[in-house]
Design a protein around this motif. Structure first.
Motif, PDB file in Angstrom:
ATOM      1  N   UNK A   1      42.401  59.349  28.519  1.00  0.00           N
ATOM      2  CA  UNK A   1      43.214  59.593  29.714  1.00  0.00           C
ATOM      3  C   UNK A   1      44.670  59.444  29.301  1.00  0.00           C
ATOM      4  N   UNK A   2      45.577  59.994  30.080  1.00  0.00           N
ATOM      5  CA  UNK A   2      46.985  59.966  29.658  1.00  0.00           C
ATOM      6  C   UNK A   2      47.639  58.596  29.835  1.00  0.00           C
ATOM      7  N   UNK A   3      47.161  57.783  30.774  1.00  0.00           N
ATOM      8  CA  UNK A   3      47.794  56.473  30.966  1.00  0.00           C
ATOM      9  C   UNK A   3      46.855  55.570  31.751  1.00  0.00           C
ATOM     10  N   UNK A   4      47.219  54.308  31.813  1.00  0.00           N
ATOM     11  CA  UNK A   4      46.480  53.376  32.653  1.00  0.00           C
ATOM     12  C   UNK A   4      45.934  52.179  31.903  1.00  0.00           C
ATOM     13  N   UNK A   5      45.983  51.037  32.581  1.00  0.00           N
ATOM     14  CA  UNK A   5      45.419  49.795  32.049  1.00  0.00           C
ATOM     15  C   UNK A   5      44.669  49.099  33.178  1.00  0.00           C
ATOM     16  N   UNK A   6      43.680  48.321  32.800  1.00  0.00           N
ATOM     17  CA  UNK A   6      42.920  47.536  33.770  1.00  0.00           C
ATOM     18  C   UNK A   6      42.983  46.078  33.322  1.00  0.00           C
ATOM     19  N   UNK A   7      43.297  45.182  34.262  1.00  0.00           N
ATOM     20  CA  UNK A   7      43.324  43.752  33.944  1.00  0.00           C
ATOM     21  C   UNK A   7      42.034  43.109  34.446  1.00  0.00           C
ATOM     22  N   UNK A   8      41.357  42.430  33.533  1.00  0.00           N
ATOM     23  CA  UNK A   8      40.107  41.769  33.886  1.00  0.00           C
ATOM     24  C   UNK A   8      40.115  40.335  33.370  1.00  0.00           C
ATOM     25  N   UNK A   9      39.251  39.524  33.950  1.00  0.00           N
ATOM     26  CA  UNK A   9      39.077  38.153  33.469  1.00  0.00           C
ATOM     27  C   UNK A   9      37.584  37.874  33.372  1.00  0.00           C
ATOM     28  N   UNK A  10      37.176  37.307  32.246  1.00  0.00           N
ATOM     29  CA  UNK A  10      35.780  36.926  32.057  1.00  0.00           C
ATOM     30  C   UNK A  10      35.619  35.436  32.288  1.00  0.00           C
ATOM     31  N   UNK A  11      34.526  35.069  32.944  1.00  0.00           N
ATOM     32  CA  UNK A  11      34.140  33.662  32.990  1.00  0.00           C
ATOM     33  C   UNK A  11      32.614  33.608  32.898  1.00  0.00           C
ATOM     34  N   UNK A  12      32.108  32.432  32.561  1.00  0.00           N
ATOM     35  CA  UNK A  12      30.685  32.285  32.280  1.00  0.00           C
ATOM     36  C   UNK A  12      30.042  31.436  33.369  1.00  0.00           C
ATOM     37  N   UNK A  13      28.840  31.825  33.784  1.00  0.00           N
ATOM     38  CA  UNK A  13      28.089  31.047  34.767  1.00  0.00           C
ATOM     39  C   UNK A  13      26.776  30.635  34.104  1.00  0.00           C
ATOM     40  N   UNK A  14      26.611  29.327  33.907  1.00  0.00           N
ATOM     41  CA  UNK A  14      25.341  28.831  33.377  1.00  0.00           C
ATOM     42  C   UNK A  14      24.338  28.817  34.512  1.00  0.00           C
ATOM     43  N   UNK A  15      23.111  29.219  34.220  1.00  0.00           N
ATOM     44  CA  UNK A  15      22.072  29.199  35.239  1.00  0.00           C
ATOM     45  C   UNK A  15      21.138  28.064  34.940  1.00  0.00           C
ATOM     46  N   UNK A  16      20.877  27.203  35.924  1.00  0.00           N
ATOM     47  CA  UNK A  16      19.904  26.137  35.697  1.00  0.00           C
ATOM     48  C   UNK A  16      18.578  26.755  35.259  1.00  0.00           C
ATOM     49  N   UNK A  17      17.998  26.219  34.199  1.00  0.00           N
ATOM     50  CA  UNK A  17      16.712  26.723  33.770  1.00  0.00           C
ATOM     51  C   UNK A  17      16.813  27.909  32.820  1.00  0.00           C
ATOM     52  N   UNK A  18      18.010  28.476  32.621  1.00  0.00           N
ATOM     53  CA  UNK A  18      18.113  29.574  31.655  1.00  0.00           C
ATOM     54  C   UNK A  18      18.216  28.945  30.261  1.00  0.00           C
ATOM     55  N   UNK A  19      18.014  29.759  29.266  1.00  0.00           N
ATOM     56  CA  UNK A  19      18.041  29.247  27.903  1.00  0.00           C
ATOM     57  C   UNK A  19      19.443  28.764  27.541  1.00  0.00           C
ATOM     58  N   UNK A  20      20.448  29.360  28.151  1.00  0.00           N
ATOM     59  CA  UNK A  20      21.813  28.963  27.824  1.00  0.00           C
ATOM     60  C   UNK A  20      22.224  29.479  26.463  1.00  0.00           C
ATOM     61  N   UNK A  21      23.452  29.220  26.124  1.00  0.00           N
ATOM     62  CA  UNK A  21      23.954  29.744  24.837  1.00  0.00           C
ATOM     63  C   UNK A  21      23.709  28.758  23.714  1.00  0.00           C
TER      64      UNK A  21
END
Length: 164
Positions: A144-164
């Motif tokens: 595309x000729x122009x444009x930017x998107x600003x995003x933010x990542x965050x992590x949600x641990x789930x009880x009972x999930x294997x986790x990282x």
């Protein structure tokens, strides 16, 4: 069955200087995809600097790249593509895996430099913010000729999930 590692919250903050696809403006929305998952923001009417301020949450089974696409909503025709970007969540997940605790607010854990392959418009910091790991990114849209998107990542641990 694959194990859920946790949830990746992608905060779609805003678009900056997006391409004009209607006569003088656009009605942009964002789609993010990871693997088979596909999520979408609302449409912001008549705005090439839209603020979505929306959280989209992906289930992470493995650290696949996240694809982001911006479209212009059209009433009577196919929506026009306004560019795309892709980002790697591996550096972010590595920071989450460190299981950090009690750091001063806004401590920079890692800096991800822009490269030809990552679509970052500028350095992206992975920070310790309000007791959790977050990554702010400014993504330069491709095809595309122009444009930017600003995003933010965050992590949600789930009880009972294997986790990282």
């Amino acid at each position: 069955m694959e194990h859920l590692l946790g949830l990746l919250r992608v905060h779609i903050h805003k678009g900056v200087n997006l391409a004009v696809r209607d006569v003088t403006t656009s009605d942009p929305y964002v789609i993010i995809r990871m693997g088979k998952q596909k999520l979408k923001t609302r449409v912001v009417k008549n705005n090439i600097n839209p603020v979505w301020d929306e959280d989209l949450t992906l289930s992470v089974l493995e650290p696949l790249p996240v694809k982001l696409e911006v479209y212009d909503k059209d009433t009577f025709s196919m929506d026009d593509k306004m560019g795309d970007a892709e980002f790697d969540i591996k550096p972010f997940m590595e920071a989450v895996r460190m299981r950090l605790e009690n750091l001063p607010n806004e401590t920079i854990i890692t800096t991800v430099k822009p490269t030809r392959t990552n679509h970052l418009a500028e350095e992206s910091h992975i920070n310790w913010t309000n007791g959790k790991v977050v990554q702010n990114m400014v993504l330069r849209l491709q095809n595309v000729e122009c444009g930017e998107i600003e995003v933010q990542l965050s992590w949600v641990d789930i009880p009972g999930s294997r986790g990282l």
